[in-house]
Structures are given as structure tokens and as C-alpha cells.
Write a protein that holds these residues in place. Structure first.
Motif: not given
Length: 211
Positions: A66-76, A99-112
Motif C-alpha cells: 500500500a505504501v509503495q502504491r500510494i506514497v512511492g517506492n522511495g519512502v521507508d 508531499r508524496k513524490g518529493r520524499i526520498e528515504t534511501a540513505g538519508e531523508l531528503t525533500i525534492a
């Protein structure tokens, strides 16, 4: 006829500016399902249902999907699960979904913020100055609107202030102030959201370290 059009435009501009104060106040103090976008409401319901199958603060396979489908694959998924805890949804889950689509948690959390500009969420965001700016710009729009009525009956005689007698100028000032209030309210909403996402990550990491 044109004077009535000008006053109507001024009324609309002032109303729009004052609405920014209301919208910021409402977003801070109230939680209303009807005020949320339908997409966010549906996502919250789906994630809440899937979260029921999670045990020991560990995401279940269904929750991960559900997280991968709704929030994205890049979010823990653990970050999302922490946001879905009781009493945290308005503070943390809604900012994540907005803010989904802007969040990346690989390595460290960043906001695009932009495709070429990514940063860590701010550690601290003081809302006070930006909220004061929203209120000041809204009141300024109200002032220009009131000035348009006042100068109609009592024109300003000072040559340097002759522009205050021009409805077109005052209308432009009303809309400039209203747009500044709108921009400041959106900036506050955005900065608060990404700060909350950063706070959620730090809480999650603190919880893991405390095990």
C-alpha cells in the motif's frame, strides 16, 4: 459603470486576502475530513486499514504494498507506519501524503523542492514570522480597499500621494497584497509539512535506538 467594476474587483481581492488568514488558522487548529482532498482521505483510509495488520511496529507485506502504491517506492514503510499511529495522523500522515513524490528515504531523508534541488527537512521552522506576514499582507489589502472608498469622498490633495486617488492603482495594490498573503500562506504550509516529516524521521530513529 467602470467604478462599480473596480469596487467589485477590490471586494474580491480583499476577501481573497482575508481568506488566507482563515485558511491558515483552520489548518492549524482543526481536523476536518471534508476539508482534505478526496485523494488524501482515501489514502488515509487505505493505509489505516492495512496498518491494522502490522504487529510490533513492523510493516506487514500488505502495508508495504500500500505504501509503495500510494506514497512511492522511495519512502521507508516504517516511516509511514509511524505516521499512522493514533493521534499522529494530522501531524505526520497528512504531510507525508501531501508531499508524496518529493520524499526520498534511501540513505538519508531528503525533500525534492525542485527536480534539481533536494535538501534535508529543516530541523526547526518558526511559523510566527510567516504567519505575521500573512496577516500583515491581508490587513494591507483591507487598508487599500478602505482607502479606495475614503479617497472617493475625500481625495488626497498632496501631489506626492495623488496615486491614492486612482482606483486602478489601489486595485493593483489590493491584488499585490492578496497575492503576497497567498504566497506566504502556501510557504508556511509547505515548510511546516516538511519540518513535520523530518520530526517523524527523527522520532522513528530515536525509537529504534532505544530498543
Amino acid at each position: 459603470m467602470m467604478i462599480y467594476v473596480a469596487f467589485f474587483l477590490i471586494f474580491v481581492g480583499v476577501t481573497f486576502a482575508l481568506h488566507q488568514v482563515y485558511s491558515v488558522h483552520y489548518a492549524i487548529n482543526f481536523e476536518d475530513e471534508e476539508e482534505r482532498p478526496a485523494q488524501v482521505n482515501q489514502a488515509l483510509k487505505t493505509l489505516a486499514e492495512e496498518a491494522k495488520g502490522c504487529a510490533g511496529n513492523e510493516p506487514s507485506p500488505g502495508f508495504v504494498q500500500a505504501v509503495q502504491r500510494i506514497v512511492g517506492n522511495g519512502v521507508d514503510p516504517r516511516l509511514v507506519l509511524a505516521a499512522m499511529a493514533s493521534g499522529r495522523r494530522k501531524a505526520f500522515a497528512e504531510p507525508l501524503l501531501r508531499r508524496k513524490g518529493r520524499i526520498e528515504t534511501a540513505g538519508e531523508l531528503t525533500i525534492a523542492h525542485l527536480p534539481f534541488w533536494k535538501t534535508r527537512p529543516p530541523m526547526h521552522y518558526r511559523r510566527g514570522p510567516v504567519l505575521v506576514l500573512v496577516m500583515a499582507c491581508s490587513l494591507l489589502a483591507l487598508f487599500w480597499g478602505g482607502m479606495s472608498i475614503f479617497t472617493l469622498a475625500y481625495p488626497v490633495a498632496v501631489p506626492a500621494l495623488a496615486w491614492a486617488n486612482d482606483l486602478a492603482v489601489l486595485t493593483a495594490l489590493v491584488y499585490a497584497s492578496a497575492l503576497l498573503a497567498y504566497g506566504a500562506s502556501k510557504l508556511d504550509f509547505y515548510l511546516h509539512d516538511i519540518q513535520q516529516i523530518g520530526r517523524l524521521e527523527r522520532r522513528l530513529k530515536a525509537g529504534e535506538q532505544g530498543r
